[in-house]
Design an enzyme around this catalytic site. Structure first.
Site, PDB file in Angstrom:
ATOM      1  NE  ARG A  64      -3.597   2.076   2.844  1.00  0.00           N
ATOM      2  CZ  ARG A  64      -4.771   2.492   2.362  1.00  0.00           C
ATOM      3  NH1 ARG A  64      -5.398   1.800   1.439  1.00  0.00           N
ATOM      4  NH2 ARG A  64      -5.308   3.609   2.798  1.00  0.00           N
ATOM      5  CB  ILE A  92      -5.733   5.902  -1.239  1.00  0.00           C
ATOM      6  CG1 ILE A  92      -5.670   4.375  -1.187  1.00  0.00           C
ATOM      7  CG2 ILE A  92      -4.938   6.484  -0.092  1.00  0.00           C
ATOM      8  CD1 ILE A  92      -4.221   3.819  -1.330  1.00  0.00           C
ATOM      9  CB  SER A  93     -10.930   3.750   0.356  1.00  0.00           C
ATOM     10  OG  SER A  93     -11.673   4.323  -0.684  1.00  0.00           O
ATOM     11  CD  GLN A  94     -11.475   3.108   7.611  1.00  0.00           C
ATOM     12  OE1 GLN A  94     -12.515   3.538   7.118  1.00  0.00           O
ATOM     13  NE2 GLN A  94     -11.390   2.718   8.850  1.00  0.00           N
TER      14      GLN A  94
END
Ligand code: SAH
Length: 201
Positions: free
Chosen positions: A25, A51-53
Site C-alpha cells: 500500500r 485512497i480509501s481506508q
C-alpha cells in the site's frame, strides 16, 4: 494492518485477506505520506482525491464476491490500490478514472508492479465501458447521487455491483441483478466517499 484493522472487524474472505497482505500500500500513496500508508484511515492522493481506508477496501472487495473467472469494472481508479486488490481476485479488471494525472500515474505503477490484467481508461465513469460490457462485477469508489442506470445495464444477469451512493449522506449499497434481470438492493453502512463527478465532454 490486516490483522488489527481488517480481520478484527470481521472480514473473513481468505482471498481478500491474502490480496491485502500481498499489496504494498505504501507505493500507492504520495511519498511524503508513505509512513502513514498502513494506518486506519483514508489518505490524500492529490487533486482533492483520496485512497480509501484499508478496511473499506477490504469490505467492498468482500461484498463484491469476486471469482477468479470474473471480469470486473471499477469506476474511480485513483491511486490504483483497489484495482491492484481486484487484479488478484479476478481474471480481468477494467478501471476508469476521470483525472488524467491520476489515470496515468496509476497505470504506470500497476505496470511496474506487474499487474498485467488491469486496463485503465481515462474517461467519465457514468458512461461505463460499453465495448467490454457486460461485467460480472462492478465497483464504484466515488459516490454518485444515485447509482447510474447505465452502469446497472452493463452488469451481467447474476452480477453484483457495490457502490457508495448519496450526496451529503452516503450509504454503501450492494445491487444484485438476478438471472432474469430483476434488481435487488441493500444498504450496508454509512460511508464517506468523494463525489462521482460528471465529465465535461
Ligand atoms: N479506488 C481508488 C479511490 C479513488 S477516490 C483507490 O484505490 O485509490 C475516487 C476516484 O474517483 C478519484 O480519483 C476521482 O477522480 C474518481 N472519479 C470521480 N468521478 C469520476 C467519474 N465520473 N469517472 C471516473 N472516475 C471518477
Amino acid at each position: 494492518m490486516v490483522k488489527e484493522q481488517i480481520e478484527a472487524r470481521g472480514i473473513t474472505d481468505a482471498r481478500v485477506l491474502q490480496a491485502m497482505r500481498n499489496t504494498p500500500r505504501h507505493l500507492f500513496v504520495p511519498k511524503d505520506l508513505e509512513a502513514m500508508a498502513y494506518e486506519d484511515r483514508p489518505l490524500p492522493i492529490g487533486d482533492g482525491q483520496t485512497i480509501s481506508q484499508p478496511y473499506i477496501v477490504a469490505l467492498m472487495s468482500q461484498l463484491l464476491d469476486v471469482e477468479p473467472s470474473h471480469r470486473v469494472l471499477e469506476i474511480g481508479t485513483g491511486s490504483g490500490y483497489q484495482a491492484a486488490i481486484l487484479a488478484q481476485l479476478a481474471a480481468q479488471v477494467y478501471s476508469i478514472e476521470i483525472i488524467p494525472k491520476l489515470a496515468s500515474r496509476a497505470e504506470a505503477l500497476l505496470r511496474q508492479l506487474n499487474y498485467t490484467n488491469v486496463r485503465i481508461r481515462l474517461g467519465d465513469g457514468y458512461l461505463g465501458w460499453p465495448e467490454e460490457a457486460p461485467f460480472d462485477r462492478i465497483i464504484l469508489t466515488a459516490a454518485p447521487p444515485t447509482i447510474p442506470q447505465q452502469l446497472i445495464a452493463q452488469l451481467r444477469p447474476g452480477g453484483k455491483l457495490v457502490a457508495p451512493e448519496g450526496v451529503s449522506q452516503q450509504d454503501l449499497v450492494v445491487v444484485e441483478k438476478s438471472k432474469t434481470g430483476a434488481i435487488q438492493r441493500r444498504s450496508i453502512i454509512p460511508v464517506v466517499f468523494v463525489p462521482m463527478v460528471h465529465g465535461r465532454n
